[in-house]
Design an enzyme around this catalytic site. Structure first.
Site, PDB file in Angstrom:
ATOM      1  N   CYS A 214       0.806  -1.220   0.000  1.00  0.00           N
ATOM      2  CA  CYS A 214       0.000   0.000   0.000  1.00  0.00           C
ATOM      3  C   CYS A 214       0.836   1.267   0.000  1.00  0.00           C
ATOM      4  CB  CYS A 214      -0.949  -0.007   1.190  1.00  0.00           C
ATOM      5  SG  CYS A 214      -2.149  -1.371   1.156  1.00  0.00           S
TER       6      CYS A 214
ATOM      7  N   HIS B 189      -2.948   7.234   2.486  1.00  0.00           N
ATOM      8  CA  HIS B 189      -3.452   5.973   1.961  1.00  0.00           C
ATOM      9  C   HIS B 189      -4.776   5.654   2.636  1.00  0.00           C
ATOM     10  CE1 HIS B 189      -4.051   1.833   1.063  1.00  0.00           C
ATOM     11  NE2 HIS B 189      -3.715   1.428   2.277  1.00  0.00           N
TER      12      HIS B 189
ATOM     13  N   ASN C  38     -10.124  -0.025   0.344  1.00  0.00           N
ATOM     14  CA  ASN C  38      -8.657   0.040   0.291  1.00  0.00           C
ATOM     15  C   ASN C  38      -8.210  -0.395  -1.106  1.00  0.00           C
ATOM     16  OD1 ASN C  38      -5.886  -0.424   0.494  1.00  0.00           O
ATOM     17  ND2 ASN C  38      -6.013  -1.321   2.532  1.00  0.00           N
TER      18      ASN C  38
END
Length: 317
Positions: free
Chosen positions: A114, A244, A274
């Site tokens: 990520c 993020h 996500n």
């Protein structure tokens, strides 16, 4: 030279999976998901689709090039961040290069989960500052849902599929990415990982949610503080925190620890879930669409991912 953003493009599939839809797949509820993550829906690759990360990445790249007023022939390099590549090799960036016709560009992938976009943006800034490149495409392209374990409610509820692309170009030194910090701790690699097919252990994604939450809040808070300070700024100078989009509680906790009011933070995890390395360009695209990226805006882009790896780019728009 400064590495300034000249164009942002995104792509995500039309198919939407809501929390109510997930209730029919795994033992969970809309309330359980919303309370713990803030996620209400996510865009997902339709079942049976043959599309790959390079398809998403190429469409996002074309949109970014159009916004930048450039053609593929103007691009010197392509850096793609992802966790589920088209193939083990060649790099997904190479497939994107072919699909957009960027015949002059070198192409390679970055694997930092990520945190991939932050790592790739740092590389692009260094290449531009050195004079080696004038225009670089940095892409986060993620097709995650096909590799999830849809019997594991701790992971399958979290992720969505999307791509975001940013054209970084040479510009004034006082603009663009001013500095970056990157960190990793391989001793925490078992906290969050995706097995290869045939590996021992859990199929699909494994995540120790409590440890990820703790690491995300602690490490992002600290690295944003130190990056801003190294740039000669105070936290109050920050105009926007682009984090993020993993979990709304993580984003809120970091903002609170940094003393940033809600208006300095953008949240879209409720609508996209996500999307790993694609999440930061998705947020940047949304911020630009809302008119929140004005000349002089000071932005901290920060992310944490499996590795564990985390980083921050300090950028002047």
């Amino acid at each position: 030279m400064g590495a300034v953003i000249r164009g942002i493009g995104v792509y995500y599939p039309e198919t939407v999976l809501t929390n109510s839809d997930i209730e029919k797949i795994v033992a969970t509820t809309d309330e359980w998901i919303t309370t713990r993550t803030g996620i209400k829906q996510r865009h997902v690759l339709p079942k049976g689709s043959k599309l790959k990360a390079s398809d998403f990445g190429a469409w996002a790249a074309k949109a970014a090039l159009e916004k930048a007023g450039l053609t593929a022939a103007d691009i010197d390099g392509i850096i793609c961040a992802n966790i589920n590549p088209d193939k083990q090799f060649p790099a997904t960036a190479c497939f994107i290069q072919a699909k957009i016709g960027a015949t002059r560009a070198f192409a390679f992938d970055v694997t930092a989960a990520c945190a991939g976009f932050v790592f790739a943006a740092n590389m692009a800034a260094l290449l531009i500052d050195s004079g080696q490149c004038g225009n670089i495409l940095v892409i986060g392209s993620e097709i995650i849902t096909p590799v999830l374990d849809w019997t594991d409610r701790n992971t399958c509820i979290l992720f969505g599929d999307a791509a975001g692309a940013v054209v970084f170009s040479a510009g004034p030194k006082e603009r663009g990415i001013l500095l970056s910090q990157l960190k990793s701790d391989g001793t925490r690699s078992e906290v969050l990982y995706l097995n290869n097919p045939g590996d021992d252990g859990p199929r699909g994604m494994f995540m120790d949610g409590k440890q990820v939450f703790k690491a995300a809040v602690t490490e992002i808070t600290e690295i944003v503080k130190t990056t801003v300070a190294k740039g000669g700024f105070a936290l109050t100078d920050l105009d926007l925190l682009v984090m993020h989009q993993a979990n709304v509680r993580i984003i809120g906790a970091v903002a609170e620890k940094l003393g940033l009011p809600p208006e300095k933070v953008i949240v879209n995890v409720d609508r996209f879930g996500n999307t790993s390395s694609a999440s930061i360009p998705l947020v940047l695209h949304e911020a630009e669409s809302q008119g929140r990226l004005k000349p002089g805006t000071l932005i901290a882009m920060a992310a944490v991912g499996g590795g564990m790896s985390w980083g921050c780019n300090l950028m002047r728009w």
